[in-house]
Structure formats: C-alpha cells, structure tokens
Write a protein that holds these residues in place. Structure first.
Motif, short mmCIF file in Angstrom:
data_model
loop_
_atom_site.label_atom_id
_atom_site.label_comp_id
_atom_site.label_asym_id
_atom_site.label_seq_id
_atom_site.Cartn_x
_atom_site.Cartn_y
_atom_site.Cartn_z
N ALA A 178 0.83 -1.21 0.00
CA ALA A 178 0.00 0.00 0.00
C ALA A 178 0.86 1.26 0.00
N LEU A 179 1.96 1.25 0.74
CA LEU A 179 2.85 2.41 0.76
C LEU A 179 3.49 2.63 -0.60
N LEU A 180 3.91 1.55 -1.24
CA LEU A 180 4.50 1.66 -2.57
C LEU A 180 3.49 2.20 -3.58
N VAL A 203 -10.45 -1.16 -8.71
CA VAL A 203 -10.18 0.28 -8.67
C VAL A 203 -10.79 0.98 -9.88
N TRP A 204 -10.79 0.30 -11.02
CA TRP A 204 -11.35 0.96 -12.21
C TRP A 204 -12.87 1.07 -12.10
N GLN A 230 -6.62 -0.09 -3.84
CA GLN A 230 -7.03 -1.42 -3.41
C GLN A 230 -5.85 -2.21 -2.88
N PHE A 231 -6.15 -3.24 -2.11
CA PHE A 231 -5.13 -4.12 -1.54
C PHE A 231 -5.71 -5.53 -1.51
N ILE A 256 -2.60 -1.49 -5.35
CA ILE A 256 -2.70 -0.68 -6.56
C ILE A 256 -3.40 0.62 -6.23
N ALA A 257 -2.97 1.70 -6.87
CA ALA A 257 -3.57 3.02 -6.66
C ALA A 257 -3.64 3.75 -7.98
#
Length: 295
Positions: free
Chosen positions: A120-122, A281-282, A172-173, A191-192
C-alpha cells in the motif's frame, strides 16, 4: 540487556547516537516475538512509547504525515478516506490486539518482504522520514528496502514519520493467505490510481527479497489507458489490457519456495490479484462505488 526509555524525541536521538545498535521498540509486535523465541538478543532496547509525537498524525497539505508509532487501528478508524489502500491493508494485520499495538513505522523498520503495509505504501507513494542527531532526510519508500529484513537507515537513525500521498483516486489491496488476518502473507498486491498525473502505481509483497513495484506493468497500463482515452471516457479496461497488466505484474516477482507457498504459486497469485484489483479500482473510478470489502 539494557532498557532505554527516553521521554522525548531529542532524548531518543541522543540515545540512538550513543548506542547505534540499540533496537527501537514501540508496539513490540515483531521485536518481542524474536526476543521471546531467542532469535535476537540485543544489548539495548530503545523504548519509544513515551515519545508522544510518534503517536500523532497530520493531514494538512497533499500528504498525510503519519507518526512512526501510530497503530494500525487508528489508520483504519481515522484515515480511511485519505489512505484507503493502507486502511485496507491494516484490516488484514494480525488480531485486534496486534492492530492496536503494531504500526507502519515498525513494519518499515522490520523490513520483512511480507509486511502488510508495504504494497500500500509503494502504491500510494510514500517517503520515510528518517532522523538522527545529524539531521533529517526523506527516503522514497521504494528505496528504503535494501534486502530481506534490511533497510536504508543509518545505524544512528530512527524513523520519525511516514509521509504518504493522500488518495486522489481509488486504491485497493489484496492478500493471499490461509485467512484474511492473523497470517503472514503468501503474497500481496496493492494498486492506486492517480488521475491527476494519469498514472497507476503498484506494490508487491512477499514475492521477492524486498517489497517492490511492478514498474513494467505500470508503464504498460499508463500507456494503454492514455492511448484509449479511458481516463476521460471511463470506459471499461479491455480484457486483453488487463491480462497483459497481470502478466507483467507476475513477471516482476522474484519469489522463493517456502513452507507458505511455492514460487510458481506466488507468481500466479500475484497475476490474479493484479487483474482483480485493477478491476476493483477501475470500477470505483468509473462508478464512484466501492466494489470490494476493505478486509
């Protein structure tokens, strides 16, 4: 074993400068396990529990400045809107007791490839605020991990905070394990979407010696979304594009076989998670509605 218990940040830095090998401890969810099983026997423990500023966060500006000792439970409760990917990852950490003690700063300090916060940080885009009596420096999170359970901190440095870009799009994770929590990840994927810059960032955990981004997958997807005008039209991502993204994400991995899973399984699982989380996410980006639970 000597127990150092500074009352202020300045005292903590001075103690670390005097005893560079001292092991910092706040929640103790990693360090105490190693000590209890006699895997580690440091000469000094540096208890940071009384340093109040490490337990606080700031949300002014474009970043969240998260104190190194802020527990996961606080992230879930108070920062779900600003840091949705990290909040989702925090839901999968251990038990309620662990989530009330463990912190992102501790996860970074341990630098385990399987740490739940790393993907999530990445994906969000984070910087580690490291400080010593010599001064402060910001380390991009992708440069912070240097090996299995090794990080870029100098011997006299401590993590003061983590600066994490506020979400401007869905995040999302996903984590593969025998259950959602109280388990070390077999592998994990974050992913972000960053609509302002029209970019996608990813994070992979427990599928290489260090947490890492799937850069080739990101670059491919950035180009595909731009070429098809999908940021403006918000049409669905074509299945071949999603499949190629998943394949490139799996190709970024460099996993091992261990008791939790084989290398082949990890590569396959990362590809599946990449495709699924991209779909989530999309869909949220196009509809504004969350399509998957936080845990």
């Amino acid at each position: 074993m000597d127990f150092l218990r500074p009352a202020s940040w300045e005292d903590a830095l001075a103690a670390k400068a005097e005893h560079p090998a001292a092991v910092p401890i706040a929640g103790g969810t990693d360090v105490m396990v190693e000590i209890n099983f006699d895997h580690r026997r440091p000469e000094h423990l540096l208890d940071l529990g009384r340093v109040a500023e490490l337990h606080a966060w700031e949300t002014d500006g474009r970043d969240v400045r998260l104190g190194a000792a802020v527990p996961y439970a606080r992230v879930i409760e108070h920062l779900r809107r600003e840091l949705p990917g990290l909040a989702r990852a925090a839901h999968t950490v251990g038990s309620p007791q662990i989530r009330n003690r463990g912190s992102v700063g501790g996860n970074l300090g341990a630098a385990s490839p399987a740490g739940d916060s790393h993907p999530a940080l990445l994906a969000a885009g984070a910087e580690v605020e490291a400080e010593s009596v010599r001064g402060t420096r910001l380390i991009p999170v992708e440069e912070f991990y240097t090996g299995v359970k090794r990080n870029a901190l100098a011997p006299d440095e401590l993590i003061r905070a983590v600066r994490i870009r506020k979400a401007t799009g869905p995040q999302q994770f996903s984590k593969v394990g025998t259950r959602n929590a109280m388990v070390i990840a077999v592998c994990a994927f974050g992913i972000a979407l960053h609509p302002g810059s029209r970019t996608v960032r990813t994070g992979i955990g427990s599928a290489a010696p260090t947490p890492l981004r799937a850069r080739a997958a990101e670059e491919f997807l950035d180009a595909a979304l731009e070429e098809a005008g999908l940021w403006e039209s918000r049409r669905a991502v074509p299945a071949p594009v999603a499949a190629q993204f998943a394949e490139l994400a799996a190709g970024a991995c460099n996993p091992i076989d261990d008791v939790r899973g084989s290398a082949a399984y990890r590569r396959r699982a990362v590809g599946v998670m990449a495709r699924r989380t991209l779909g989530w996410v999309w869909e949220e980006y196009t509809t504004g509605e969350r399509s998957a639970p936080c845990a």
